[in-house]
Design a protein around this motif. Structure first.
Motif, short mmCIF file in Angstrom:
data_model
loop_
_atom_site.label_atom_id
_atom_site.label_comp_id
_atom_site.label_asym_id
_atom_site.label_seq_id
_atom_site.Cartn_x
_atom_site.Cartn_y
_atom_site.Cartn_z
N LEU A 95 29.75 64.26 56.67
CA LEU A 95 29.87 64.94 57.77
C LEU A 95 31.25 64.95 58.25
O LEU A 95 31.88 64.03 58.33
CB LEU A 95 28.97 64.57 58.96
N SER A 96 31.78 66.06 58.75
CA SER A 96 33.04 66.29 59.35
C SER A 96 33.17 65.62 60.68
O SER A 96 32.21 65.44 61.48
CB SER A 96 33.70 67.68 59.63
N ASP A 97 34.35 65.40 61.31
CA ASP A 97 34.55 64.74 62.61
C ASP A 97 33.84 65.49 63.49
O ASP A 97 33.95 66.79 63.80
CB ASP A 97 36.21 64.60 62.65
N GLY A 98 33.15 64.98 64.63
CA GLY A 98 32.55 65.25 65.56
C GLY A 98 31.16 66.04 65.34
O GLY A 98 30.43 66.50 66.39
N PHE A 99 30.64 65.89 64.17
CA PHE A 99 29.27 66.45 63.90
C PHE A 99 28.37 65.23 63.36
O PHE A 99 28.93 64.41 62.78
CB PHE A 99 29.40 67.49 62.74
N THR A 100 27.43 65.24 64.09
CA THR A 100 26.26 64.54 63.71
C THR A 100 25.14 65.00 63.33
O THR A 100 24.86 66.36 63.43
CB THR A 100 26.10 63.56 64.96
N LYS A 101 23.84 64.22 62.88
CA LYS A 101 22.52 64.80 62.66
C LYS A 101 22.24 65.78 64.04
O LYS A 101 21.35 66.64 63.98
CB LYS A 101 21.44 64.25 62.29
N LYS A 102 22.46 65.11 64.98
CA LYS A 102 21.98 65.86 66.36
C LYS A 102 22.52 67.11 66.82
O LYS A 102 21.93 67.61 67.47
CB LYS A 102 22.05 64.51 67.61
N ASN A 103 23.83 67.55 66.61
CA ASN A 103 24.39 68.61 67.00
C ASN A 103 24.56 69.57 65.77
O ASN A 103 25.39 70.53 65.79
CB ASN A 103 25.85 68.42 67.45
N LYS A 107 24.60 71.89 58.39
CA LYS A 107 25.31 73.26 58.73
C LYS A 107 25.82 73.12 60.15
O LYS A 107 24.84 72.66 60.90
CB LYS A 107 24.79 74.65 58.59
N ASP A 108 26.86 73.53 60.59
CA ASP A 108 26.91 73.62 62.31
C ASP A 108 26.57 74.79 62.59
O ASP A 108 26.01 75.79 61.81
CB ASP A 108 28.66 73.79 62.57
N LYS A 109 26.07 74.91 63.92
CA LYS A 109 25.08 75.78 64.67
C LYS A 109 25.56 77.38 64.51
O LYS A 109 25.00 78.32 64.16
CB LYS A 109 24.92 75.25 65.88
N PHE A 110 26.86 77.44 64.45
CA PHE A 110 27.44 78.85 64.39
C PHE A 110 27.34 79.16 62.89
O PHE A 110 26.93 80.48 62.48
CB PHE A 110 28.74 78.99 64.76
#
Length: 438
Positions: free
Chosen positions: A86-94, A112-115
Motif C-alpha cells: 500500500l502507498s503512504d496514507g492508505f490502509t485496509k480501513k480507508n 483501490k483508493d475510494k475515488f
C-alpha cells in the motif's frame, strides 16, 4: 430512489465526482486526449515512486524517464501481504479491499483508493448505459457463485436485494435447478442477464432442449451480458437464438476495472479513459495493432496500490482499426498459463483442445459441460457431464481429431462425472495444465 448510487455513497465512494471526471475525459478532442494519457501515465508512476516503497523496489531505473523503462509487473510480484504494497496514507480501513478469484492460479488481495473505485463503477454504469441498462432501475438476473456458509449467503442475498439483482447459483446446473430458473423468469420482470459465460450457456442449452425462447416467457428481457470466461461464437449464436436478446461480451479484472465492453455495433471497445492497455511480445516490446501478444494494463488512477504495466496473464489482439482514444479488442485468446506442452516440444493454447473437443461432443446435446486437464506431456483427461456415456466411436473421433490438429501419440482419457469442480467464486476453468509451470 437511486438505491445503487446511494449504497456507493454511504460506503464512501464519491460517485458524483467520479462521473464528473469521466465526463470531462470523454469530452476531450484527439490531441487533448493524447496529452491527457501521457500526463496521467507519468503522474501515476511518479506518485508511486514518491509514496510507495514496494513499487520503488520494482523500479530499477530511478528516476522515471521514459515509458519503455517502466518495469512490467506480474501477479507473482504481488504474492506478499497487502500492507507491504500500500502507498503512504492508505490502509485496509480507508480503501476498497478485495481479492481476485484465483482462476488464473495466482490469487491475491488488492486495494483501490475510494475515488479510483468510484471511477470503476462510473465506467461500468456508462457502458451498461449503451444498452439502456440502469443499475438503479433495471432488474438483473445474476448467474454467479454465492457463499455457502449461512452468514455469507444472506449477506450476498441482502446486497442483491439492495442493488436490484436476483441471484441464480451456478453451483447447481442440473435440469431440475434450471427448470426452477425458467419458472422464475416467467414470473419476474427481468431486464437483463449478467454472469459467468459457462453457466449461462448451460441455461441456453436447457431452453433449446425445452424448445423455449426466453424472451417469449419474459418479455421485459433486453440483453444478456457474459463475463469472466471465454465466449465462443457458436455459444453466442445459441444464446441469441434461445434468449431472443443481444449477447454482450464483457472483459474485466476485479483488481483493475472494466477492460472492454461490446457496444451496440458489436465492437469490443477497450476502456481508454481510466486504463492504458498495451499488447507486448515476449521481449516486452509493444506490438502494432493487429498482432497477438500479452495484455499489459496500467490503472491510471489507483493511488492506493500500483498496477502499472501490469501483465494480467491474458493473450489478446487490438484491432488494426484501434486508436489511442478508441482501442478495440479484436480477440481475447486465453490465458498465458493455459498452455499445453506436447511430446514433440511444440506448445499450443490449451483452449485449442477445448475447442476441438467442443465442436465434436456437443452436436447432439448429450454432453452438458466438460473441462480438459493435461496430466503429463502426452496425456489429457476430458472430464464431462452427460445424459449418456460417450460411445467408443465418439471417443475415437475426438482422439483422432486432436491428433490431426496437433500431433500423433496423444493419450486421451475420458471421465464422466455427475458435476464439474468450479472455483469458490463459481468460475469454470476450461483447460488446466498440471505440468510444472512452463
Amino acid at each position: 430512489m437511486n438505491v445503487f448510487d446511494l449504497s456507493l455513497k454511504l460506503n464512501g465512494f464519491p460517485l458524483k465526482e467520479a462521473r464528473s471526471v469521466l465526463n470531462a475525459i470523454q469530452q476531450l478532442e484527439k490531441t487533448a486526449f493524447h496529452d491527457y494519457v501521457e500526463q496521467q501515465k507519468k503522474a501515476i508512476v511518479n506518485y508511486h515512486l514518491a509514496h510507495n516503497v514496494y513499487y520503488k523496489t520494482l523500479f530499477k531505473r530511478l528516476p522515471y524517464t521514459t515509458w519503455d523503462a517502466v518495469p512490467i509487473m506480474t501477479k507473482q510480484d504481488l504474492q506478499q501481504p497487502l500492507a507491504n504494497r500500500l502507498s503512504d496514507g492508505f490502509t485496509k480501513k480507508n480503501t476498497y479491499v478485495n481479492n481476485t478469484s484465483g482462476s488464473s492460479g495466482d490469487p491475491f488481495v488488492f486495494a483501490k483508493d475510494k475515488f479510483c473505485h468510484a471511477l470503476t463503477w462510473s465506467i461500468i454504469q456508462d457502458r451498461f448505459g449503451w444498452h439502456k441498462l440502469d443499475f438503479n432501475r433495471s432488474l438483473q438476473a445474476r448467474f454467479y457463485g454465492i457463499p455457502l456458509d449461512k452468514k455469507g449467503y444472506y449477506k450476498e442475498r441482502f446486497k442483491d436485494a439492495l442493488t436490484k439483482r436476483f441471484r441464480f447459483s451456478v453451483f447447481d446446473l442440473s435440469d431440475d435447478a434450471l427448470e426452477t430458473y425458467l419458472e422464475k423468469f416467467k414470473s419476474t420482470d427481468f431486464d437483463y442477464i449478467n454472469g459467468y459465460t459457462s453457466a449461462i450457456v448451460q441455461f441456453a442449452k436447457y431452453l433449446k432442449q425445452k424448445k423455449v425462447v426466453l424472451k417469449t416467457e419474459c418479455p421485459t428481457l433486453k440483453a444478456c451480458v457474459v463475463t469472466s470466461e471465454m465466449l465462443f461464437e457458436n455459444d453466442k449464436l445459441l444464446m441469441e437464438q434461445f434468449f431472443g436478446v443481444p449477447i454482450i461480451n464483457e472483459y474485466g479484472a476485479s483488481e483493475l476495472d472494466l477492460i472492454a465492453f461490446q457496444n451496440q455495433n458489436d465492437e469490443w471497445i477497450v476502456n481508454s479513459e481510466t486504463l492504458f492497455v498495451e499488447i507486448l511480445d515476449d521481449q516486452d516490446q509493444v506490438l502494432p495493432y493487429g498482432e497477438e501478444g500479452r495484455v499489459v494494463i496500467t490503472s491510471l488512477y489507483n493511488k492506493a496500490h500500483p498496477f502499472i504495466r501490469y501483465d494480467i496473464g491474458d493473450v489478446g489482439i487490438l484491432s488494426k482499426t484501434s486508436t489511442l482514444q478508441k482501442p478495440q479488442l479484436q480477440k481475447l485468446i486465453g490465458r498465458t498459463n493455459d498452455i499445453a506442452l506436447l511430446p514433440s516440444g511444440k506448445k499450443a493454447a490449451g483452449l485449442t483442445f477445448y475447442y476441438i473437443t467442443k465442436s465434436i461432443i456437443e452436436d447432439d446435446g448429450n454432453v452438458k459441460e466438460f473441462i480438459i486437464e493435461q496430466l503429463d506431456l502426452q496425456t489429457f483427461k476430458i472430464i464431462y457431464i452427460s445424459t449418456e456415456k460417450l460411445s467408443v466411436k465418439q471417443t475415437e473421433t475426438i482422439t483422432q481429431e486432436m491428433e490431426h490438429y496437433l500431433e500423433k501419440g496423444l493419450q486421451i482419457i475420458f471421465e464422466r462425472q455427475p458435476f464439474l469442480k468450479r472455483s469458490d467464486s463459481g468460475k469454470l476453468k476450461q483447460f488446466t495444465s498440471l505440468l510444472p509451470h512452463i
